[in-house]
Design a protein around this motif. Sequence first.
Motif, PDB file in Angstrom:
ATOM      1  N   ALA A 132       0.823  -1.217   0.000  1.00 52.14           N
ATOM      2  CA  ALA A 132       0.000   0.000   0.000  1.00 52.14           C
ATOM      3  C   ALA A 132       0.856   1.267   0.000  1.00 52.14           C
ATOM      4  O   ALA A 132       0.385   2.330  -0.394  1.00 52.14           O
ATOM      5  N   ASP A 133       2.123   1.185   0.416  1.00 52.68           N
ATOM      6  CA  ASP A 133       3.006   2.348   0.463  1.00 52.68           C
ATOM      7  C   ASP A 133       3.660   2.669  -0.876  1.00 52.68           C
ATOM      8  O   ASP A 133       4.306   3.708  -1.007  1.00 52.68           O
ATOM      9  N   LEU A 134       3.517   1.793  -1.866  1.00 55.56           N
ATOM     10  CA  LEU A 134       4.076   2.059  -3.189  1.00 55.56           C
ATOM     11  C   LEU A 134       3.232   3.122  -3.884  1.00 55.56           C
ATOM     12  O   LEU A 134       2.009   3.101  -3.815  1.00 55.56           O
ATOM     13  N   VAL A 135       3.893   4.068  -4.548  1.00 53.77           N
ATOM     14  CA  VAL A 135       3.201   5.183  -5.197  1.00 53.77           C
ATOM     15  C   VAL A 135       3.219   4.985  -6.708  1.00 53.77           C
ATOM     16  O   VAL A 135       4.294   4.917  -7.317  1.00 53.77           O
ATOM     17  N   PRO A 136       2.045   4.882  -7.352  1.00 57.46           N
ATOM     18  CA  PRO A 136       2.029   4.747  -8.808  1.00 57.46           C
ATOM     19  C   PRO A 136       2.453   6.043  -9.486  1.00 57.46           C
ATOM     20  O   PRO A 136       2.173   7.132  -8.992  1.00 57.46           O
ATOM     21  N   VAL A 137       3.139   5.924 -10.614  1.00 55.89           N
ATOM     22  CA  VAL A 137       3.538   7.089 -11.408  1.00 55.89           C
ATOM     23  C   VAL A 137       3.022   6.921 -12.829  1.00 55.89           C
ATOM     24  O   VAL A 137       2.902   5.808 -13.329  1.00 55.89           O
ATOM     25  N   CYS A 138       2.728   8.038 -13.471  1.00 59.25           N
ATOM     26  CA  CYS A 138       2.141   8.007 -14.811  1.00 59.25           C
ATOM     27  C   CYS A 138       3.140   8.268 -15.930  1.00 59.25           C
ATOM     28  O   CYS A 138       2.824   8.077 -17.073  1.00 59.25           O
ATOM     29  N   ASP A 139       4.346   8.731 -15.585  1.00 56.93           N
ATOM     30  CA  ASP A 139       5.279   9.134 -16.639  1.00 56.93           C
ATOM     31  C   ASP A 139       6.355   8.102 -16.937  1.00 56.93           C
ATOM     32  O   ASP A 139       7.279   8.380 -17.670  1.00 56.93           O
ATOM     33  N   GLY A 140       6.268   6.912 -16.379  1.00 61.04           N
ATOM     34  CA  GLY A 140       7.276   5.886 -16.623  1.00 61.04           C
ATOM     35  C   GLY A 140       8.381   5.873 -15.592  1.00 61.04           C
ATOM     36  O   GLY A 140       9.081   4.898 -15.433  1.00 61.04           O
ATOM     37  N   GLY A 141       8.573   6.963 -14.881  1.00 61.24           N
ATOM     38  CA  GLY A 141       9.523   7.015 -13.781  1.00 61.24           C
ATOM     39  C   GLY A 141      10.983   6.926 -14.156  1.00 61.24           C
ATOM     40  O   GLY A 141      11.799   6.547 -13.332  1.00 61.24           O
ATOM     41  N   GLU A 142      11.348   7.315 -15.382  1.00 60.78           N
ATOM     42  CA  GLU A 142      12.745   7.209 -15.807  1.00 60.78           C
ATOM     43  C   GLU A 142      13.691   8.056 -14.976  1.00 60.78           C
ATOM     44  O   GLU A 142      14.884   7.792 -14.935  1.00 60.78           O
ATOM     45  N   GLN A 143      13.187   9.089 -14.298  1.00 54.15           N
ATOM     46  CA  GLN A 143      14.051   9.942 -13.484  1.00 54.15           C
ATOM     47  C   GLN A 143      14.416   9.291 -12.158  1.00 54.15           C
ATOM     48  O   GLN A 143      15.288   9.780 -11.452  1.00 54.15           O
ATOM     49  N   TYR A 144      13.787   8.170 -11.813  1.00 59.32           N
ATOM     50  CA  TYR A 144      14.076   7.468 -10.561  1.00 59.32           C
ATOM     51  C   TYR A 144      15.016   6.289 -10.810  1.00 59.32           C
ATOM     52  O   TYR A 144      15.016   5.692 -11.877  1.00 59.32           O
ATOM     53  N   VAL A 145      15.787   5.945  -9.805  1.00 52.03           N
ATOM     54  CA  VAL A 145      16.756   4.853  -9.884  1.00 52.03           C
ATOM     55  C   VAL A 145      16.013   3.512  -9.797  1.00 52.03           C
ATOM     56  O   VAL A 145      15.175   3.332  -8.916  1.00 52.03           O
ATOM     57  N   PRO A 146      16.315   2.553 -10.673  1.00 48.51           N
ATOM     58  CA  PRO A 146      15.671   1.239 -10.587  1.00 48.51           C
ATOM     59  C   PRO A 146      16.099   0.507  -9.310  1.00 48.51           C
ATOM     60  O   PRO A 146      17.249   0.589  -8.895  1.00 48.51           O
TER      61      PRO A 146
END
Length: 89
Positions: free
Chosen positions: A68-82
Amino acid sequence: MKPVLKAALRPRICVGSSETLAVQIAQCPRCKQMLRLMWPEYILQIPLHRVVSLDCPGCAKSFSLIAADLVPVCDGGEQYVPAVVNQLS
């Protein structure tokens, strides 16, 4: 990669011709780095009370959080570290 498909609470990325990945982010409690998780769509159906164990590539610390703590993103999240999911329980 095909464009991001926007859907309420379930952002998706189409990969190839058939697999769809959902993108969510989480924050490492130690170094505060935002981490990107990419799940096959069928895994996103896990109950929100399940525990997700992750490895942070920034500080090499393992940590756990509930789904439940995971936050969905709409832009693909490429700016975040895998990040690597090492266990679902």
